[in-house]
Design a protein around this motif. Structure first.
Motif, PDB file in Angstrom:
ATOM      1  N   GLN A  97      45.676 -23.574 -21.205  1.00 24.04           N
ATOM      2  CA  GLN A  97      46.560 -24.168 -20.515  1.00 24.04           C
ATOM      3  C   GLN A  97      46.275 -24.877 -19.250  1.00 24.04           C
ATOM      4  O   GLN A  97      46.733 -25.984 -18.787  1.00 24.04           O
ATOM      5  CB  GLN A  97      47.631 -22.990 -20.354  1.00 24.04           C
ATOM      6  CG  GLN A  97      48.968 -23.568 -19.861  1.00 24.04           C
ATOM      7  CD  GLN A  97      50.045 -22.174 -19.841  1.00 24.04           C
ATOM      8  OE1 GLN A  97      49.718 -21.138 -19.659  1.00 24.04           O
ATOM      9  NE2 GLN A  97      51.353 -22.662 -19.820  1.00 24.04           N
ATOM     10  N   THR A  98      45.491 -23.915 -18.495  1.00 19.67           N
ATOM     11  CA  THR A  98      45.154 -24.567 -16.958  1.00 19.67           C
ATOM     12  C   THR A  98      44.539 -25.985 -17.251  1.00 19.67           C
ATOM     13  O   THR A  98      44.793 -27.012 -16.363  1.00 19.67           O
ATOM     14  CB  THR A  98      44.279 -23.658 -16.273  1.00 19.67           C
ATOM     15  OG1 THR A  98      44.950 -22.463 -15.969  1.00 19.67           O
ATOM     16  CG2 THR A  98      44.028 -24.330 -15.029  1.00 19.67           C
ATOM     17  N   ILE A  99      43.436 -26.129 -18.119  1.00 22.56           N
ATOM     18  CA  ILE A  99      42.806 -27.327 -18.138  1.00 22.56           C
ATOM     19  C   ILE A  99      43.572 -28.576 -18.627  1.00 22.56           C
ATOM     20  O   ILE A  99      43.529 -29.758 -18.262  1.00 22.56           O
ATOM     21  CB  ILE A  99      41.573 -27.273 -19.149  1.00 22.56           C
ATOM     22  CG1 ILE A  99      40.384 -26.091 -18.787  1.00 22.56           C
ATOM     23  CG2 ILE A  99      40.867 -28.371 -19.523  1.00 22.56           C
ATOM     24  CD1 ILE A  99      39.536 -25.751 -19.505  1.00 22.56           C
ATOM     25  N   VAL A 100      44.552 -28.156 -19.690  1.00 21.47           N
ATOM     26  CA  VAL A 100      45.329 -29.204 -20.206  1.00 21.47           C
ATOM     27  C   VAL A 100      46.457 -29.614 -19.215  1.00 21.47           C
ATOM     28  O   VAL A 100      46.698 -30.790 -19.145  1.00 21.47           O
ATOM     29  CB  VAL A 100      46.186 -28.672 -21.508  1.00 21.47           C
ATOM     30  CG1 VAL A 100      47.081 -29.633 -21.903  1.00 21.47           C
ATOM     31  CG2 VAL A 100      45.237 -28.422 -22.591  1.00 21.47           C
ATOM     32  N   ASP A 101      46.884 -28.826 -18.370  1.00 20.00           N
ATOM     33  CA  ASP A 101      48.055 -29.274 -17.455  1.00 20.00           C
ATOM     34  C   ASP A 101      47.332 -29.854 -16.273  1.00 20.00           C
ATOM     35  O   ASP A 101      48.135 -30.713 -15.710  1.00 20.00           O
ATOM     36  CB  ASP A 101      48.605 -27.716 -16.951  1.00 20.00           C
ATOM     37  CG  ASP A 101      49.679 -27.319 -18.013  1.00 20.00           C
ATOM     38  OD1 ASP A 101      49.929 -27.886 -19.175  1.00 20.00           O
ATOM     39  OD2 ASP A 101      50.067 -26.118 -17.713  1.00 20.00           O
ATOM     40  N   THR A 102      46.154 -29.440 -15.949  1.00 16.52           N
ATOM     41  CA  THR A 102      45.341 -30.206 -14.737  1.00 16.52           C
ATOM     42  C   THR A 102      45.271 -31.636 -15.159  1.00 16.52           C
ATOM     43  O   THR A 102      45.312 -32.500 -14.554  1.00 16.52           O
ATOM     44  CB  THR A 102      44.105 -29.400 -14.386  1.00 16.52           C
ATOM     45  OG1 THR A 102      44.372 -28.223 -13.969  1.00 16.52           O
ATOM     46  CG2 THR A 102      43.354 -30.071 -13.405  1.00 16.52           C
ATOM     47  N   LEU A 103      44.765 -32.011 -16.329  1.00 19.70           N
ATOM     48  CA  LEU A 103      44.511 -33.170 -17.072  1.00 19.70           C
ATOM     49  C   LEU A 103      45.576 -34.031 -17.237  1.00 19.70           C
ATOM     50  O   LEU A 103      45.778 -35.271 -16.580  1.00 19.70           O
ATOM     51  CB  LEU A 103      43.809 -33.192 -18.253  1.00 19.70           C
ATOM     52  CG  LEU A 103      42.090 -32.496 -18.318  1.00 19.70           C
ATOM     53  CD1 LEU A 103      41.898 -32.483 -19.704  1.00 19.70           C
ATOM     54  CD2 LEU A 103      41.272 -33.612 -17.537  1.00 19.70           C
ATOM     55  N   ALA A 104      46.832 -33.179 -17.371  1.00 19.87           N
ATOM     56  CA  ALA A 104      47.961 -34.124 -17.596  1.00 19.87           C
ATOM     57  C   ALA A 104      48.564 -34.512 -16.119  1.00 19.87           C
ATOM     58  O   ALA A 104      49.106 -35.625 -15.939  1.00 19.87           O
ATOM     59  CB  ALA A 104      49.138 -33.189 -18.315  1.00 19.87           C
ATOM     60  N   ARG A 105      48.354 -33.643 -15.186  1.00 22.21           N
ATOM     61  CA  ARG A 105      48.721 -34.170 -13.740  1.00 22.21           C
ATOM     62  C   ARG A 105      47.961 -35.372 -13.110  1.00 22.21           C
ATOM     63  O   ARG A 105      48.417 -35.887 -12.406  1.00 22.21           O
ATOM     64  CB  ARG A 105      48.523 -32.711 -12.677  1.00 22.21           C
ATOM     65  CG  ARG A 105      49.743 -31.918 -13.023  1.00 22.21           C
ATOM     66  CD  ARG A 105      49.723 -30.924 -11.867  1.00 22.21           C
ATOM     67  NE  ARG A 105      48.714 -30.007 -11.661  1.00 22.21           N
ATOM     68  CZ  ARG A 105      48.342 -28.912 -12.394  1.00 22.21           C
ATOM     69  NH1 ARG A 105      49.212 -28.362 -12.994  1.00 22.21           N
ATOM     70  NH2 ARG A 105      47.273 -28.050 -11.930  1.00 22.21           N
ATOM     71  N   MET A 106      46.661 -35.100 -13.601  1.00 22.57           N
ATOM     72  CA  MET A 106      45.714 -36.464 -13.057  1.00 22.57           C
ATOM     73  C   MET A 106      45.984 -37.385 -13.984  1.00 22.57           C
ATOM     74  O   MET A 106      45.302 -38.690 -13.803  1.00 22.57           O
ATOM     75  CB  MET A 106      44.138 -35.919 -13.268  1.00 22.57           C
ATOM     76  CG  MET A 106      43.964 -34.556 -12.562  1.00 22.57           C
ATOM     77  SD  MET A 106      42.213 -34.116 -12.756  1.00 22.57           S
ATOM     78  CE  MET A 106      41.341 -35.596 -12.289  1.00 22.57           C
ATOM     79  N   GLY A 107      46.834 -37.491 -15.215  1.00 20.67           N
ATOM     80  CA  GLY A 107      47.240 -38.843 -15.908  1.00 20.67           C
ATOM     81  C   GLY A 107      46.293 -39.010 -17.296  1.00 20.67           C
ATOM     82  O   GLY A 107      46.724 -40.095 -17.871  1.00 20.67           O
ATOM     83  N   TYR A 108      45.748 -38.057 -17.481  1.00 22.80           N
ATOM     84  CA  TYR A 108      44.786 -38.348 -18.822  1.00 22.80           C
ATOM     85  C   TYR A 108      45.307 -37.768 -19.863  1.00 22.80           C
ATOM     86  O   TYR A 108      44.705 -38.074 -21.000  1.00 22.80           O
ATOM     87  CB  TYR A 108      43.562 -37.597 -18.503  1.00 22.80           C
ATOM     88  CG  TYR A 108      42.558 -37.813 -17.393  1.00 22.80           C
ATOM     89  CD1 TYR A 108      41.637 -38.825 -17.647  1.00 22.80           C
ATOM     90  CD2 TYR A 108      42.509 -37.271 -16.258  1.00 22.80           C
ATOM     91  CE1 TYR A 108      40.803 -39.414 -16.605  1.00 22.80           C
ATOM     92  CE2 TYR A 108      41.679 -37.692 -15.312  1.00 22.80           C
ATOM     93  CZ  TYR A 108      40.619 -38.687 -15.276  1.00 22.80           C
ATOM     94  OH  TYR A 108      39.990 -39.148 -14.560  1.00 22.80           O
ATOM     95  N   ASP A 109      46.582 -37.524 -19.876  1.00 22.71           N
ATOM     96  CA  ASP A 109      47.396 -37.212 -21.092  1.00 22.71           C
ATOM     97  C   ASP A 109      48.279 -38.463 -21.569  1.00 22.71           C
ATOM     98  O   ASP A 109      48.660 -38.604 -22.476  1.00 22.71           O
ATOM     99  CB  ASP A 109      48.309 -36.109 -21.050  1.00 22.71           C
ATOM    100  CG  ASP A 109      49.464 -36.512 -20.009  1.00 22.71           C
ATOM    101  OD1 ASP A 109      49.157 -37.252 -18.984  1.00 22.71           O
ATOM    102  OD2 ASP A 109      50.602 -35.870 -20.241  1.00 22.71           O
ATOM    103  N   ARG A 110      48.158 -39.579 -20.476  1.00 28.59           N
ATOM    104  CA  ARG A 110      48.752 -40.758 -21.212  1.00 28.59           C
ATOM    105  C   ARG A 110      48.030 -41.743 -21.836  1.00 28.59           C
ATOM    106  O   ARG A 110      46.492 -41.915 -21.737  1.00 28.59           O
ATOM    107  CB  ARG A 110      49.085 -41.481 -19.649  1.00 28.59           C
ATOM    108  CG  ARG A 110      50.055 -40.667 -18.726  1.00 28.59           C
ATOM    109  CD  ARG A 110      50.441 -41.186 -17.428  1.00 28.59           C
ATOM    110  NE  ARG A 110      50.795 -40.281 -16.495  1.00 28.59           N
ATOM    111  CZ  ARG A 110      50.818 -40.105 -15.303  1.00 28.59           C
ATOM    112  NH1 ARG A 110      49.669 -41.153 -14.796  1.00 28.59           N
ATOM    113  NH2 ARG A 110      51.246 -39.561 -14.632  1.00 28.59           N
ATOM    114  N   PRO A 111      48.707 -42.673 -22.889  1.00 24.83           N
ATOM    115  CA  PRO A 111      47.932 -43.523 -23.712  1.00 24.83           C
ATOM    116  C   PRO A 111      47.279 -44.561 -22.863  1.00 24.83           C
ATOM    117  O   PRO A 111      47.692 -44.941 -21.950  1.00 24.83           O
ATOM    118  CB  PRO A 111      48.819 -44.164 -24.578  1.00 24.83           C
ATOM    119  CG  PRO A 111      50.192 -43.185 -24.540  1.00 24.83           C
ATOM    120  CD  PRO A 111      49.946 -42.385 -23.138  1.00 24.83           C
ATOM    121  N   ALA A 112      46.079 -44.788 -23.191  1.00 27.64           N
ATOM    122  CA  ALA A 112      45.192 -45.947 -22.568  1.00 27.64           C
ATOM    123  C   ALA A 112      46.046 -47.484 -22.724  1.00 27.64           C
ATOM    124  O   ALA A 112      46.769 -47.384 -23.651  1.00 27.64           O
ATOM    125  CB  ALA A 112      43.773 -46.050 -22.802  1.00 27.64           C
ATOM    126  N   GLY A 113      45.863 -48.225 -21.414  1.00 24.02           N
ATOM    127  CA  GLY A 113      46.281 -49.531 -21.876  1.00 24.02           C
ATOM    128  C   GLY A 113      47.296 -49.967 -20.668  1.00 24.02           C
ATOM    129  O   GLY A 113      47.567 -49.242 -19.555  1.00 24.02           O
TER     130      GLY A 113
END
Length: 204
Positions: free
Chosen positions: A188-204
């Motif tokens: 949960q910590t890793i997924v949420d941290t990556l999301a805050r950094m914008g890595y959960d958003r589609p590229a483009g």
């Protein structure tokens, strides 16, 4: 904290449901409560509850409205069987993975397959929690630390050996039943941290 290694099966002796609060009286196997005192923490189907009273092999627990809403404890009845684990102590072997006993959501049992000497259970979680599901990752189901098998959208399965079925209530759950889910805190910590950094958003 808990380890996700279920220590046995206990039985709901009685319950008193009042507005916003339910008191459970749960009977435990002989010899499993040595050293337990009022105020101790015990996980019931993965939910951390506080001992409010005790007598012989019985413990009393209060579950407030929010706990009943977020977990399956409100579905328990007299005679229901539950998984239990006493709180871990410093120096205990961690055989599963560290758990807080705080339930994140409930899941529905979608299917049960039981070929010889095996059992595969498939669960469906609310879509908001599917981002924490990864093949070979950890998850706690009704307080038991399990390894996720396959993941498809918001569904995942687990493969249970005969010993797990013997030592837990999984031998008696079927499609349509609900279970308590605690996702792995590190995942949960890793997924949420990556999301805050914008890595959960589609590229483009």
């Amino acid at each position: 904290m808990f380890t996700g290694i279920v220590q046995g099966i206990a039985t709901v002796e009685s319950l008193d449901a009042r507005p916003g609060l339910t008191t459970f009286v749960i009977r435990f196997p002989e010899g499993s409560l040595e050293g337990v005192t009022t105020g101790a923490s015990v996980a019931i189907n993965g939910t951390c509850l506080t001992v409010t009273a005790q007598q012989d092999n019985q413990l009393w627990f209060d579950a407030m409205q929010e706990t009943l809403r977020l977990t399956t404890l409100g579905e328990l009845a007299e005679g229901s069987q539950v998984n239990f684990e006493r709180a871990a102590r410093i120096g205990d072997e961690i055989g599963g993975h560290l758990l807080s006993g705080h339930i994140h959501c409930t899941a529905r049992v979608v299917s049960r397959e039981q070929p010889e000497n095996n059992c595969t259970l498939t669960f469906e979680v609310p879509e908001a929690w599917q981002k924490y599901l990864f093949p070979k990752g950890y998850i706690a189901v009704n307080g038991a630390s399990l390894t996720i098998g396959d993941v498809e959208a918001n569904r995942f399965n687990v493969h249970l050996i005969p010993e797990t079925l013997r030592a837990t209530t999984f031998s008696d759950i079927h499609p349509g039943d609900r279970v308590n889910i605690e996702v792995d805190s590190q995942t949960q910590t890793i997924v949420d941290t990556l999301a805050r950094m914008g890595y959960d958003r589609p590229a483009g």
